[in-house]
Write a protein that holds these residues in place. Structure first.
Motif, PDB file in Angstrom:
ATOM      1  N   ILE B   7       0.839  -1.208   0.000  1.00  0.00           N
ATOM      2  CA  ILE B   7       0.000   0.000   0.000  1.00  0.00           C
ATOM      3  C   ILE B   7       0.866   1.246   0.000  1.00  0.00           C
ATOM      4  O   ILE B   7       1.824   1.348   0.772  1.00  0.00           O
ATOM      5  CB  ILE B   7      -0.921   0.006   1.242  1.00  0.00           C
ATOM      6  CG1 ILE B   7      -1.858  -1.198   1.184  1.00  0.00           C
ATOM      7  CG2 ILE B   7      -1.717   1.298   1.337  1.00  0.00           C
ATOM      8  CD1 ILE B   7      -2.560  -1.482   2.469  1.00  0.00           C
ATOM      9  N   GLN B   8       0.509   2.175  -0.865  1.00  0.00           N
ATOM     10  CA  GLN B   8       1.152   3.491  -0.882  1.00  0.00           C
ATOM     11  C   GLN B   8       0.364   4.385   0.073  1.00  0.00           C
ATOM     12  O   GLN B   8      -0.834   4.615  -0.133  1.00  0.00           O
ATOM     13  CB  GLN B   8       1.127   4.054  -2.305  1.00  0.00           C
ATOM     14  CG  GLN B   8       1.993   5.278  -2.498  1.00  0.00           C
ATOM     15  CD  GLN B   8       3.471   5.014  -2.243  1.00  0.00           C
ATOM     16  OE1 GLN B   8       4.015   4.023  -2.695  1.00  0.00           O
ATOM     17  NE2 GLN B   8       4.091   5.906  -1.495  1.00  0.00           N
ATOM     18  N   THR B   9       1.037   4.878   1.087  1.00  0.00           N
ATOM     19  CA  THR B   9       0.347   5.607   2.157  1.00  0.00           C
ATOM     20  C   THR B   9      -0.267   6.916   1.669  1.00  0.00           C
ATOM     21  O   THR B   9       0.356   7.666   0.915  1.00  0.00           O
ATOM     22  CB  THR B   9       1.333   5.917   3.304  1.00  0.00           C
ATOM     23  OG1 THR B   9       1.901   4.689   3.741  1.00  0.00           O
ATOM     24  CG2 THR B   9       0.647   6.613   4.465  1.00  0.00           C
ATOM     25  N   GLU B  10      -1.484   7.172   2.099  1.00  0.00           N
ATOM     26  CA  GLU B  10      -2.132   8.470   1.903  1.00  0.00           C
ATOM     27  C   GLU B  10      -2.498   9.009   3.281  1.00  0.00           C
ATOM     28  O   GLU B  10      -3.041   8.264   4.110  1.00  0.00           O
ATOM     29  CB  GLU B  10      -3.395   8.322   1.046  1.00  0.00           C
ATOM     30  CG  GLU B  10      -3.085   7.956  -0.397  1.00  0.00           C
ATOM     31  CD  GLU B  10      -4.341   7.822  -1.231  1.00  0.00           C
ATOM     32  OE1 GLU B  10      -5.432   7.660  -0.660  1.00  0.00           O
ATOM     33  OE2 GLU B  10      -4.218   7.879  -2.465  1.00  0.00           O
ATOM     34  N   LEU B  83       5.924   9.655   8.017  1.00  0.00           N
ATOM     35  CA  LEU B  83       5.022   8.777   7.251  1.00  0.00           C
ATOM     36  C   LEU B  83       4.953   7.380   7.877  1.00  0.00           C
ATOM     37  O   LEU B  83       3.889   6.757   7.933  1.00  0.00           O
ATOM     38  CB  LEU B  83       5.488   8.675   5.796  1.00  0.00           C
ATOM     39  CG  LEU B  83       5.189   9.892   4.934  1.00  0.00           C
ATOM     40  CD1 LEU B  83       5.851   9.761   3.585  1.00  0.00           C
ATOM     41  CD2 LEU B  83       3.677  10.073   4.766  1.00  0.00           C
ATOM     42  N   GLN B  84       6.090   6.883   8.329  1.00  0.00           N
ATOM     43  CA  GLN B  84       6.106   5.573   8.971  1.00  0.00           C
ATOM     44  C   GLN B  84       5.231   5.589  10.234  1.00  0.00           C
ATOM     45  O   GLN B  84       4.398   4.708  10.435  1.00  0.00           O
ATOM     46  CB  GLN B  84       7.538   5.170   9.337  1.00  0.00           C
ATOM     47  CG  GLN B  84       7.609   3.772   9.961  1.00  0.00           C
ATOM     48  CD  GLN B  84       9.003   3.414  10.440  1.00  0.00           C
ATOM     49  OE1 GLN B  84       9.728   4.248  10.965  1.00  0.00           O
ATOM     50  NE2 GLN B  84       9.375   2.160  10.260  1.00  0.00           N
ATOM     51  N   SER B  87       1.478   5.726   9.503  1.00  0.00           N
ATOM     52  CA  SER B  87       0.905   4.420   9.137  1.00  0.00           C
ATOM     53  C   SER B  87       0.739   3.520  10.367  1.00  0.00           C
ATOM     54  O   SER B  87      -0.260   2.803  10.493  1.00  0.00           O
ATOM     55  CB  SER B  87       1.791   3.718   8.109  1.00  0.00           C
ATOM     56  OG  SER B  87       1.808   4.447   6.918  1.00  0.00           O
ATOM     57  N   VAL B  88       1.721   3.580  11.256  1.00  0.00           N
ATOM     58  CA  VAL B  88       1.642   2.768  12.488  1.00  0.00           C
ATOM     59  C   VAL B  88       0.442   3.203  13.327  1.00  0.00           C
ATOM     60  O   VAL B  88      -0.373   2.384  13.763  1.00  0.00           O
ATOM     61  CB  VAL B  88       2.954   2.900  13.304  1.00  0.00           C
ATOM     62  CG1 VAL B  88       2.783   2.343  14.708  1.00  0.00           C
ATOM     63  CG2 VAL B  88       4.092   2.190  12.584  1.00  0.00           C
ATOM     64  N   LYS B  90      -2.184   4.977  12.393  1.00  0.00           N
ATOM     65  CA  LYS B  90      -3.456   4.768  11.685  1.00  0.00           C
ATOM     66  C   LYS B  90      -3.885   3.305  11.803  1.00  0.00           C
ATOM     67  O   LYS B  90      -5.072   3.008  12.022  1.00  0.00           O
ATOM     68  CB  LYS B  90      -3.282   5.162  10.202  1.00  0.00           C
ATOM     69  CG  LYS B  90      -4.524   4.989   9.346  1.00  0.00           C
ATOM     70  CD  LYS B  90      -5.661   5.871   9.785  1.00  0.00           C
ATOM     71  CE  LYS B  90      -6.868   5.753   8.870  1.00  0.00           C
ATOM     72  NZ  LYS B  90      -8.096   6.309   9.495  1.00  0.00           N
ATOM     73  N   THR B  91      -2.917   2.403  11.681  1.00  0.00           N
ATOM     74  CA  THR B  91      -3.237   0.984  11.839  1.00  0.00           C
ATOM     75  C   THR B  91      -3.763   0.716  13.244  1.00  0.00           C
ATOM     76  O   THR B  91      -4.750  -0.010  13.429  1.00  0.00           O
ATOM     77  CB  THR B  91      -1.978   0.129  11.571  1.00  0.00           C
ATOM     78  OG1 THR B  91      -1.543   0.362  10.233  1.00  0.00           O
ATOM     79  CG2 THR B  91      -2.254  -1.345  11.776  1.00  0.00           C
TER      80      THR B  91
END
Lengths: 66, 122
Positions: B7-10, B83-84, B87-88, B90-91
């Motif tokens: 997945i490309q992060t948005e 960004l990393q 994503s963490v 958001k998950t």
């Protein structure tokens, strides 16, 4: 026998994300991880593994037998 | 393993941006209009360490606007870290909504692995 169902999310140091599912039967893995894929961004690629195909074929054979 | 998705992060979730900034000990992001070098940008502004201009998150499009002059006005690794961590976080937020427990593990290559326990299949 119970098999744990796990969704692994691996976030690289540059922020790209890989989602892997374990312990799901056939296409149910797609449904299970869809919420995360939608939440995180755009799907760049998908790889179906041998476990996916093995369980899908097994389910298909069971369905055909019904 | 049954399937693998890349997945490309948005960046679309303000709560996850705020959580990522908190975890990285960055100032709390603010919504507004920010002046970059050549233009103004509207969105959620994040101040990265030693960056001349903020990174502006357009939560509607999921895209980022920034100008670090190819690293001269701010190191790329700072943005990568943001960004990393986005994503963490958001998950984690999405897993919490579903009631899944999450374990987190730092990997040797700098990646972060989150394992969501969905339950057991019979």
């Amino acid at each position: 026998m119970t098999i744990p169902r796990i969704i692994d999310v691996i976030v690289s140091p540059t922020g790209e994300t890989r989602v892997e599912t374990q312990g799901f039967h056939g296409a149910t893995c797609r449904e299970a991880s869809a919420f995360l894929e939608q939440a995180l961004g755009q799907r760049a690629s998908e790889q179906l593994t041998s476990e996916f195909h093995a369980t899908s074929s097994h389910e298909q054979r069971l369905n055909e037998g019904c | 393993m049954s399937h693998i998705v890349q997945i490309q992060t948005e960046v679309r979730d303000a709560a996850a941006v705020i959580a990522a900034c908190s975890r990285l000990k960055l100032p709390e992001p603010k919504q507004g209009v920010f002046q970059l070098f050549g233009a103004a940008a509207t969105g959620l502004g994040v101040e990265l360490p030693s960056w001349r201009y903020p990174v502006v998150c357009d939560l509607t499009s999921g895209q980022l606007q920034y100008d670090n002059f190819s690293g001269r006005w701010g190191e790329q690794c700072e943005l990568d870290r943001l960004l990393q961590m986005y994503s963490v976080e958001k998950t984690r937020l999405e897993a919490r909504k579903k009631g899944y427990s999450v374990t987190e593990q730092a990997l040797a290559d700098g990646s972060i692995k989150l394992s969501l326990q969905v339950g057991a299949a019979v």
